[in-house]
Design a protein around this motif. Structure first.
Motif, PDB file in Angstrom:
ATOM      1  N   ILE A  79      81.073 -20.314  32.785  1.00 63.29           N
ATOM      2  CA  ILE A  79      82.762 -20.955  31.936  1.00 63.29           C
ATOM      3  C   ILE A  79      81.718 -21.892  31.289  1.00 63.29           C
ATOM      4  O   ILE A  79      80.757 -22.716  31.771  1.00 63.29           O
ATOM      5  N   SER A  80      81.707 -21.389  30.403  1.00 68.56           N
ATOM      6  CA  SER A  80      80.714 -22.931  29.023  1.00 68.56           C
ATOM      7  C   SER A  80      82.332 -23.100  28.006  1.00 68.56           C
ATOM      8  O   SER A  80      83.117 -23.125  28.016  1.00 68.56           O
ATOM      9  N   THR A  81      82.350 -24.877  28.023  1.00 71.53           N
ATOM     10  CA  THR A  81      83.179 -25.388  27.634  1.00 71.53           C
ATOM     11  C   THR A  81      82.528 -26.769  26.675  1.00 71.53           C
ATOM     12  O   THR A  81      81.601 -27.524  26.840  1.00 71.53           O
ATOM     13  N   ASP A  82      82.945 -26.965  25.461  1.00 70.74           N
ATOM     14  CA  ASP A  82      82.344 -27.930  24.853  1.00 70.74           C
ATOM     15  C   ASP A  82      82.805 -28.215  23.959  1.00 70.74           C
ATOM     16  O   ASP A  82      84.005 -28.444  22.741  1.00 70.74           O
ATOM     17  N   LEU A  83      83.749 -29.305  24.420  1.00 66.98           N
ATOM     18  CA  LEU A  83      85.006 -30.378  23.509  1.00 66.98           C
ATOM     19  C   LEU A  83      84.614 -31.393  23.094  1.00 66.98           C
ATOM     20  O   LEU A  83      85.684 -32.192  21.893  1.00 66.98           O
ATOM     21  N   GLY A  84      83.829 -31.489  22.919  1.00 67.46           N
ATOM     22  CA  GLY A  84      83.157 -32.663  21.746  1.00 67.46           C
ATOM     23  C   GLY A  84      82.290 -34.273  22.489  1.00 67.46           C
ATOM     24  O   GLY A  84      83.686 -35.038  21.426  1.00 67.46           O
ATOM     25  N   VAL A 373      93.604 -45.725  12.791  1.00 66.75           N
ATOM     26  CA  VAL A 373      94.462 -44.836  12.176  1.00 66.75           C
ATOM     27  C   VAL A 373      95.755 -45.654  11.751  1.00 66.75           C
ATOM     28  O   VAL A 373      96.471 -46.675  12.310  1.00 66.75           O
ATOM     29  N   THR A 374      96.657 -45.074   9.889  1.00 70.12           N
ATOM     30  CA  THR A 374      97.238 -46.621   9.766  1.00 70.12           C
ATOM     31  C   THR A 374      98.003 -45.250   8.924  1.00 70.12           C
ATOM     32  O   THR A 374      97.676 -44.405   8.689  1.00 70.12           O
ATOM     33  N   GLY A 375      99.395 -45.511   8.349  1.00 70.90           N
ATOM     34  CA  GLY A 375     100.111 -44.686   8.150  1.00 70.90           C
ATOM     35  C   GLY A 375     101.828 -45.416   7.480  1.00 70.90           C
ATOM     36  O   GLY A 375     101.766 -46.478   8.392  1.00 70.90           O
ATOM     37  N   LYS A 376     102.722 -44.655   7.088  1.00 69.90           N
ATOM     38  CA  LYS A 376     104.110 -45.377   7.395  1.00 69.90           C
ATOM     39  C   LYS A 376     104.513 -45.484   8.499  1.00 69.90           C
ATOM     40  O   LYS A 376     105.860 -46.541   8.595  1.00 69.90           O
ATOM     41  N   PHE A 377     103.838 -44.389   9.810  1.00 71.47           N
ATOM     42  CA  PHE A 377     104.462 -45.277  11.190  1.00 71.47           C
ATOM     43  C   PHE A 377     103.734 -46.620  11.380  1.00 71.47           C
ATOM     44  O   PHE A 377     104.326 -46.971  12.617  1.00 71.47           O
ATOM     45  N   GLY A 378     103.098 -47.021  10.731  1.00 73.50           N
ATOM     46  CA  GLY A 378     102.097 -48.246  11.187  1.00 73.50           C
ATOM     47  C   GLY A 378     100.916 -47.872  11.639  1.00 73.50           C
ATOM     48  O   GLY A 378     100.148 -48.002  10.021  1.00 73.50           O
ATOM     49  N   SER A 379     100.243 -48.574  12.255  1.00 70.57           N
ATOM     50  CA  SER A 379      98.966 -48.377  13.428  1.00 70.57           C
ATOM     51  C   SER A 379      98.818 -47.438  14.509  1.00 70.57           C
ATOM     52  O   SER A 379      99.787 -47.939  15.632  1.00 70.57           O
ATOM     53  N   GLY A 380      97.865 -47.033  14.430  1.00 67.64           N
ATOM     54  CA  GLY A 380      97.202 -46.661  16.250  1.00 67.64           C
ATOM     55  C   GLY A 380      95.878 -45.990  16.349  1.00 67.64           C
ATOM     56  O   GLY A 380      95.410 -46.143  15.548  1.00 67.64           O
ATOM     57  N   THR A 381      96.407 -45.406  17.400  1.00 73.12           N
ATOM     58  CA  THR A 381      94.793 -44.515  17.924  1.00 73.12           C
ATOM     59  C   THR A 381      94.481 -43.317  17.806  1.00 73.12           C
ATOM     60  O   THR A 381      95.327 -43.011  18.450  1.00 73.12           O
ATOM     61  N   VAL A 382      94.084 -42.436  17.182  1.00 74.97           N
ATOM     62  CA  VAL A 382      93.804 -41.264  17.476  1.00 74.97           C
ATOM     63  C   VAL A 382      92.400 -40.389  18.179  1.00 74.97           C
ATOM     64  O   VAL A 382      91.470 -41.087  18.596  1.00 74.97           O
ATOM     65  N   TYR A 383      93.047 -40.096  19.565  1.00 75.25           N
ATOM     66  CA  TYR A 383      91.864 -39.401  20.554  1.00 75.25           C
ATOM     67  C   TYR A 383      91.454 -37.941  20.564  1.00 75.25           C
ATOM     68  O   TYR A 383      92.246 -37.155  20.019  1.00 75.25           O
ATOM     69  N   LYS A 384      90.168 -38.121  19.817  1.00 75.76           N
ATOM     70  CA  LYS A 384      90.192 -36.998  20.071  1.00 75.76           C
ATOM     71  C   LYS A 384      88.736 -35.949  20.557  1.00 75.76           C
ATOM     72  O   LYS A 384      88.169 -36.529  21.556  1.00 75.76           O
ATOM     73  N   THR A 385      89.175 -34.050  20.345  1.00 72.20           N
ATOM     74  CA  THR A 385      88.472 -33.340  20.955  1.00 72.20           C
ATOM     75  C   THR A 385      88.376 -32.449  20.269  1.00 72.20           C
ATOM     76  O   THR A 385      89.061 -32.579  18.881  1.00 72.20           O
ATOM     77  N   ARG A 386      87.562 -31.749  20.677  1.00 74.60           N
ATOM     78  CA  ARG A 386      87.584 -30.319  19.229  1.00 74.60           C
ATOM     79  C   ARG A 386      88.856 -29.478  19.447  1.00 74.60           C
ATOM     80  O   ARG A 386      88.767 -28.856  18.603  1.00 74.60           O
ATOM     81  N   LEU A 387      89.510 -29.056  20.189  1.00 72.69           N
ATOM     82  CA  LEU A 387      90.589 -28.990  20.125  1.00 72.69           C
ATOM     83  C   LEU A 387      91.964 -29.109  20.440  1.00 72.69           C
ATOM     84  O   LEU A 387      92.617 -29.397  19.789  1.00 72.69           O
TER      85      LEU A 387
END
Length: 416
Positions: A79-84, A373-387
């Motif tokens: 099993i090889s997994t690279d989600l960053g 991040v910010t936008g019309k919705f207001g502000s928040g946080t994006v939690y990221k992986t490569r998928l």
């Protein structure tokens, strides 16, 4: 991967103090869970050259997969997994141990190192070698081979056993208890856990079930996998905004069983997930393969006792009483590969601004994953992986999908 039932990753786990505390960062950790849901069995293609096989259309190959009735097999897997992601070592401890109050149930650590709910999380990163076997829906075994130890998960009839040779600890449950804990059981869809795919076939079925008019499906030649001749089926999103570039499935030419599953990200680089067999035998495994008796001196934890302490130390309920804290079904924004699942945090649950009191390792993990991040919705946080990416807004909204951060922000703006 194409959208599927992974949307439930934002639901609150109410099994005890540790899990209620985990609500503080359920979304980012659940991102790992989704990634962990994309984990199964993996091999490299043999270098003997591509076989010459009769031509077959994409529809015929899909039908061949659907008609495959393989229930017996054994083999070796990588099993090889690279989600960053930052290292997931010890993430199981975060989910079930260090989140719990010190001195409470479990003493801030898992009840057993053999407990599947924490051990299987380790498959969420890096490369792992497994031995697998299955004989119908009631008998499966997965063994994770480590440098000087082995972890085995065995399902035989009503019994589910897990054993960690490094600590000489065992975990035992019935099928119903085991499925609640993340171990295989009669109603499971996969070897590694309830509703969790664990073979290339299970991954392929989920991907094909999600494929529709938003997906390009083609046959791209042939291959040799684990010494067997196979066709290559390729799925690609037709839409923009997905984190998936392609899904490639090597399908056994004789049995129609998927042997290898590779998910490539739209961001380029190595595969996010590479799943398949290095050796495979479709014969009936020996019955003794699924027998297990704890070694002499092993510490045995029973499934119904594993979190008894957690149940005894009930936290204060969020505002709203007994029904508070439960999430409503998600709203789906868009469709196909660019679908975004939108949730509202339960009343009284922490939001993206509420990180006070997190364990140091948890806060470091969040900092490594999140972007403001910010936008019309207001502000928040994006939690990221490569998928899979997740946007948690400061006012308690949650947006999740196998889509780019920009697509999440667009969805959040459009939901206003």
């Amino acid at each position: 991967m194409a959208p599927n039932d992974s949307a439930h990753i934002a639901e609150e786990d109410d099994l005890g103090t540790g899990r209620r505390r985990a609500a503080r960062y359920a979304v980012p950790v659940a991102v790992i869970g989704v990634a962990a849901v994309t984990i199964g069995l993996v091999p490299a293609l043999a270098a003997a050259g591509d076989p010459s096989l009769p031509k077959i259309s994409a529809q015929e190959l899909i039908e061949k997969i659907a008609a495959s009735d393989t229930e017996r097999l054994s083999g070796s897997v990588r099993i090889s997994t690279d989600l960053g992601l930052p290292s997931l070592a010890g993430l199981g401890d975060l989910a079930g141990g260090s989140l719990a109050p010190k001195g409470g149930a479990g003493g801030g650590s898992p009840d057993s190192t053999a407990d599947p709910s924490s051990k299987l999380m380790e498959l969420g990163s890096g490369t792992h070698t497994l031995r697998v076997a299955a004989d119908g829906p009631d008998k499966q075994r997965v063994s994770i081979q480590e440098d000087a130890a082995e972890y085995s998960l065995i399902h035989n009839g009503d019994d589910v056993w897990a054993y960690d040779s490094a600590s000489n600890e065992a975990f035992h449950a019935t099928s119903s208890e085991g499925t609640e804990k993340g171990a295989p059981g009669k109603k499971d869809k996969g070897l590694s856990g309830k509703d969790v795919p664990a073979t290339p076939k299970e991954f392929a079925e989920q991907a094909l079930a999600a494929a529709g008019d938003t997906t390009s499906v083609t046959v791209d030649g042939t291959a040799r996998v684990a010494g067997r001749e196979a066709y290559r089926l390729v799925l690609k999103p037709k839409q923009a905004g997905s984190t998936v570039e392609s899904v490639k499935i090597a399908v056994d030419a004789e049995t129609g069983t998927p042997l290898k599953f590779t998910l490539a990200p739209s961001s380029g680089g190595k595969a996010v997930l590479d799943v398949g067999f290095t050796k495979v035998d479709f014969g009936k495994p020996a019955a003794s393969t699924f027998d297990f008796t704890p070694p002499k001196g092993a510490k045995v934890t029973q499934g119904d006792e594993a979190h008894e302490g957690d149940r005894a130390v009930r936290p204060e309920l969020p505002k709203g009483g007994e029904g508070a804290g439960k999430t409503a079904p998600p709203t789906v924004i868009g469709k196909g590969w660019s679908a975004v699942y939108a949730f509202t945090s339960p009343e009284g649950a922490p939001t993206a601004k509420d990180t006070a009191g997190l364990p140091k390792e948890a806060q470091g993990f969040l900092d490594a994953l999140g972007d403001k991040v910010t936008g019309k919705f207001g502000s928040g946080t994006v939690y990221k992986t490569r998928l899979v990416n997740a946007l948690m807004t400061d006012d308690g909204k949650i947006y999740v999908g196998a889509v780019t951060p920009a697509t999440l922000v667009k969805a959040a703006d459009g939901a206003q």
